[in-house]
Design an enzyme around this catalytic site. Sequence first.
Site, PDB file in Angstrom:
ATOM      1  N   HIS A   1       2.078   5.373  -2.214  1.00 47.22           N
ATOM      2  CA  HIS A   1       1.732   5.572  -3.329  1.00 47.22           C
ATOM      3  C   HIS A   1       2.503   6.421  -4.212  1.00 47.22           C
ATOM      4  O   HIS A   1       3.718   7.378  -3.343  1.00 47.22           O
ATOM      5  CB  HIS A   1       0.776   7.500  -3.138  1.00 47.22           C
ATOM      6  CG  HIS A   1      -0.637   6.721  -2.242  1.00 47.22           C
ATOM      7  ND1 HIS A   1      -1.722   6.036  -2.859  1.00 47.22           N
ATOM      8  CD2 HIS A   1      -0.554   6.151  -0.729  1.00 47.22           C
ATOM      9  CE1 HIS A   1      -2.050   6.031  -2.253  1.00 47.22           C
ATOM     10  NE2 HIS A   1      -1.940   6.001  -1.588  1.00 47.22           N
TER      11      HIS A   1
ATOM     12  N   LYS B   1      -9.092  -0.889  -5.772  1.00 42.34           N
ATOM     13  CA  LYS B   1      -8.474   0.092  -4.011  1.00 42.34           C
ATOM     14  C   LYS B   1     -10.178   0.993  -3.596  1.00 42.34           C
ATOM     15  O   LYS B   1     -10.914   1.994  -4.738  1.00 42.34           O
ATOM     16  CB  LYS B   1      -7.831   1.485  -3.918  1.00 42.34           C
ATOM     17  CG  LYS B   1      -7.918   2.209  -3.603  1.00 42.34           C
ATOM     18  CD  LYS B   1      -7.540   2.555  -2.720  1.00 42.34           C
ATOM     19  CE  LYS B   1      -7.157   3.814  -1.266  1.00 42.34           C
ATOM     20  NZ  LYS B   1      -6.427   4.780  -1.434  1.00 42.34           N
TER      21      LYS B   1
ATOM     22  N   HIS C   1      -8.854   1.675   2.264  1.00 40.51           N
ATOM     23  CA  HIS C   1      -8.657   2.083   3.224  1.00 40.51           C
ATOM     24  C   HIS C   1      -9.611   2.310   3.975  1.00 40.51           C
ATOM     25  O   HIS C   1     -10.867   2.913   4.019  1.00 40.51           O
ATOM     26  CB  HIS C   1      -8.611   3.789   3.152  1.00 40.51           C
ATOM     27  CG  HIS C   1      -8.904   5.064   3.477  1.00 40.51           C
ATOM     28  ND1 HIS C   1      -8.163   6.249   3.370  1.00 40.51           N
ATOM     29  CD2 HIS C   1      -9.351   5.423   4.757  1.00 40.51           C
ATOM     30  CE1 HIS C   1      -7.118   7.034   4.745  1.00 40.51           C
ATOM     31  NE2 HIS C   1      -8.668   6.737   5.731  1.00 40.51           N
TER      32      HIS C   1
ATOM     33  N   ASP D   1       2.292   3.599   3.589  1.00 42.07           N
ATOM     34  CA  ASP D   1       1.284   4.706   2.583  1.00 42.07           C
ATOM     35  C   ASP D   1       1.969   5.768   2.646  1.00 42.07           C
ATOM     36  O   ASP D   1       1.381   6.714   2.711  1.00 42.07           O
ATOM     37  CB  ASP D   1       0.264   4.801   3.775  1.00 42.07           C
ATOM     38  CG  ASP D   1      -0.857   5.506   3.351  1.00 42.07           C
ATOM     39  OD1 ASP D   1      -1.407   5.835   1.856  1.00 42.07           O
ATOM     40  OD2 ASP D   1      -1.896   6.187   3.863  1.00 42.07           O
TER      41      ASP D   1
ATOM     42  N   HIS E   1      -4.407   0.276   6.785  1.00 42.30           N
ATOM     43  CA  HIS E   1      -4.518   1.114   8.093  1.00 42.30           C
ATOM     44  C   HIS E   1      -4.594   0.395   9.265  1.00 42.30           C
ATOM     45  O   HIS E   1      -5.745   0.817  10.262  1.00 42.30           O
ATOM     46  CB  HIS E   1      -5.599   2.351   7.660  1.00 42.30           C
ATOM     47  CG  HIS E   1      -5.125   2.486   6.468  1.00 42.30           C
ATOM     48  ND1 HIS E   1      -3.662   2.657   5.529  1.00 42.30           N
ATOM     49  CD2 HIS E   1      -5.959   3.803   5.700  1.00 42.30           C
ATOM     50  CE1 HIS E   1      -4.128   3.582   4.159  1.00 42.30           C
ATOM     51  NE2 HIS E   1      -5.178   3.483   3.769  1.00 42.30           N
TER      52      HIS E   1
ATOM     53  N   HIS F   1       0.381  -0.609   0.005  1.00 42.27           N
ATOM     54  CA  HIS F   1       0.099   0.222  -0.386  1.00 42.27           C
ATOM     55  C   HIS F   1       1.129   1.165   0.085  1.00 42.27           C
ATOM     56  O   HIS F   1       1.154   1.917   1.053  1.00 42.27           O
ATOM     57  CB  HIS F   1      -0.438   0.311   1.366  1.00 42.27           C
ATOM     58  CG  HIS F   1      -2.080   1.196   1.130  1.00 42.27           C
ATOM     59  ND1 HIS F   1      -3.546   1.110   1.406  1.00 42.27           N
ATOM     60  CD2 HIS F   1      -1.920   2.419   0.496  1.00 42.27           C
ATOM     61  CE1 HIS F   1      -3.710   2.761   1.693  1.00 42.27           C
ATOM     62  NE2 HIS F   1      -2.817   3.170   1.240  1.00 42.27           N
TER      63      HIS F   1
ATOM     64  N   ASP G   1      -4.268   1.100  12.404  1.00 42.59           N
ATOM     65  CA  ASP G   1      -4.921   2.580  13.092  1.00 42.59           C
ATOM     66  C   ASP G   1      -5.641   2.274  15.000  1.00 42.59           C
ATOM     67  O   ASP G   1      -6.004   2.970  15.381  1.00 42.59           O
ATOM     68  CB  ASP G   1      -5.955   3.136  12.527  1.00 42.59           C
ATOM     69  CG  ASP G   1      -4.742   4.479  11.449  1.00 42.59           C
ATOM     70  OD1 ASP G   1      -3.222   3.773  12.292  1.00 42.59           O
ATOM     71  OD2 ASP G   1      -4.651   4.222  10.498  1.00 42.59           O
TER      72      ASP G   1
ATOM     73  N   HIS H   1       0.732   1.775   8.454  1.00 41.52           N
ATOM     74  CA  HIS H   1       0.800   3.081   9.186  1.00 41.52           C
ATOM     75  C   HIS H   1       1.456   2.941  10.951  1.00 41.52           C
ATOM     76  O   HIS H   1       1.531   3.628  11.275  1.00 41.52           O
ATOM     77  CB  HIS H   1      -0.680   3.812  10.228  1.00 41.52           C
ATOM     78  CG  HIS H   1      -1.698   4.043   8.248  1.00 41.52           C
ATOM     79  ND1 HIS H   1      -2.863   4.598   9.310  1.00 41.52           N
ATOM     80  CD2 HIS H   1      -0.978   4.774   7.520  1.00 41.52           C
ATOM     81  CE1 HIS H   1      -3.135   5.088   7.715  1.00 41.52           C
ATOM     82  NE2 HIS H   1      -2.171   5.276   6.830  1.00 41.52           N
TER      83      HIS H   1
HETATM   84 ZN   LIG Z   1      -2.851   5.034   0.915  1.00 41.93          ZN
END
Ligand SMILES: [Zn+2]
Length: 384
Positions: A65, A179, A212, A302, A241, A63, A244, A265
């Site tokens: 970008h 996604k 997400h 991420d 994520h 994951h 979290d 994360h």
């Molecule tokens: Zn992302």
Amino acid sequence: MATRREFLVQTAAAGMAVMSFQAGHAAKATASSWAASTSRHDGVVQTVLGPLEASKLGFTLTHEHIADGPSYLNKWPKDRGGKAEFVAKAVDRLKLVRAGGVSTIVDLTTYDVWRDIRFLEEVSRQSGLNVIACTGERFFPPISRVSMPARTIEGLTEFFQREIEQGIDGTGVKAGVIKVGIIGKDVTALEETGLRAAARASKATGVPIRTHTDAARRAGESQAVILEDEGVDPARVSFDHSDDSGDMDYFLGLVRRGYSLGMDHVHRGVSAEFKPSFARRTECIKRLVDAGFADKIFLSQDAELGGSLLPEEMKEWRDKIDPPEGMLFSTRKLIPYLKGIGISDQQIHTMTVENPKRFFTVGGSQVAAQRRRADSSEMASTMW
Ligand SMILES: [Zn+2]
């Protein structure tokens, strides 16, 4: 309490070795290798350079970008140093990522946050990293202010399916994952449309889904209700994520149902601004592994590399949420730390190589079932 940077310096000073995974070769696959590899065993994944045998994915960040908003430079080609310079900068950074032991990056930048598929194709070719691009959509503001390509489940399914089967933006470069960006605990009507469309496109194409997820509010559970209503195999879904949250009850409920958790994360927990702490996030990973669920965990961060295209206020946000090591946080910091708390090399391999190989294989669970059938009939024929 140590600041994030102090912590990172401490972990480096503690002599934690940099993992040196063997970086694989970038996809040079062609349609013929698709045919050859589907004939037996591992199956293929869809990369921006074409189909690639799944066994060649290697160490995979699931994951990321590569750039926020790369398509901006198609509209303003001379801005911010221009497109060629931007590509060159991204390639330089990706070469370092590859040299650091990463073989494949899954880029989860959707069209509505200005994905540029030719940019991904170019940086993959020049850097030697495999890149898997996504279809899908981020369904919540503030970034997404574009008009949806379709507003019905059927229309959106067709759009996702087209990006997977025919290609993105008329290029023939195909998406290898769907996604879905969902913001809250409870799915809005628009998000439900997107989730159902993702489910249907996934079932029709064999491409998996990553979402997400607001894990702190157990959002994976409300998403799972909709996905299951559509008949999606949980093995084809990762709630990203997830770290979290810090709630083992939430995690165990999802992995026991067959879902995967993207732990991407973890670096945020190093800063006191983000909860849970780094210690809690890594402890949860360890407890899940100890409970036998290494095969349901992905490690990533991420992060993005091309921040130069962001408006100033967003750049500050990015600096706050991305680790200073960028896409090398997992290999340089997280994995050595996890090994330090007792996770084995084999379990790391499962999370970073075996899980992506299985998950991103087009057809996923069907391919595994076919393989089992082929193996048992082969065994039967040798027995007789
Ligand atoms: Zn992302």
